[in-house]
Design a protein around this motif. Structure first.
Motif: not given
Length: 231
Positions: A185-196
């Protein structure tokens, strides 16, 4: 005794980090493999410690800037890197002293689990990257943290303490556990797309050098590795 006082045991920590199973034969090769090709890239090593990751990035052709909150660890990095990287003392809980989109890649090795809140640091990392820029980081695996923490509720975000032995020094350490969904949730909320998302195996050489650690690392989660992209 203050927690996480890396200045108090910088030399002992760095000497152990260079050769132990967890760092030298597991975390470092795994995260550097995830980073991949870096020749010609401007890279921020966030939480650079004694500069072991930075040295490898430089050897691969990257233009490296390293930051760390510990003056003692930065002094070791300065000796190791001999002027081949720009090194600054900075705290990831604060705004970082760089212009927008200053880096093409950010590496954050085993540093985020020291922080109570990921939102500020991740937003700063986003600011420092162009669209399509990558953040690669490692952190404590929550399935490792929780069983040893003595806490009942895995889904809470909470602190837990450990005592490390490095040489003749005993060091008080404090970390933050957060459940897996909170990391995503924190990664996505900061504007990142999870790659791996990776749960790698150790370097095969550890089987002979550190048989007990090798058995542990090949059967139980220790660290969790992410490669995420600014959208």
């Amino acid at each position: 005794m203050a927690e996480n006082d890396y200045d108090a045991f910088a030399a002992a920590y760095d000497a152990d980090n260079e050769v132990n199973a967890w760092n030298a034969y597991y975390e470092r090769p795994a995260i550097l493999a995830l980073v991949g090709e870096v020749a010609g890239l401007c890279v921020l090593d966030a939480g650079c410690g004694g500069g072991a990751h930075a040295a490898e990035l430089i050897a691969r052709g990257a233009d490296v800037t390293g930051i760390d909150s510990s003056a003692g660890m930065l002094q070791i990095a300065q000796c190791r890197l001999e002027g081949r990287a720009c090194l600054l003392q900075a705290d990831l809980s604060d705004a970082l002293p760089f212009e927008d989109q200053a880096f093409e890649l950010i590496l954050a090795s085993l540093v985020l689990h020291y922080l109570p809140d990921w939102s500020g640091p991740l937003k700063e990392f986003n600011r420092l990257l162009p669209q399509g820029g990558r953040l690669v980081f490692s952190t404590h695996h929550p399935f490792m943290d929780h069983p040893s923490s003595g806490r009942d509720n895995y889904f809470e975000t909470y602190t837990f303490d450990e005592t490390w032995q490095r040489g003749e020094k005993q060091i008080a350490m404090r970390f933050w556990h957060r459940p897996l969904h909170a990391m995503f949730d924190a990664v996505k909320a900061a504007g990142f797309q999870i790659d791996i998302v990776s749960e790698p195996q150790p370097d095969p050489r550890a089987r002979t050098l550190f048989p007990e650690a090798y058995r542990s690392l090949t059967t139980m989660p220790r660290f969790l590795f992410f490669s995420v992209v600014k959208t």
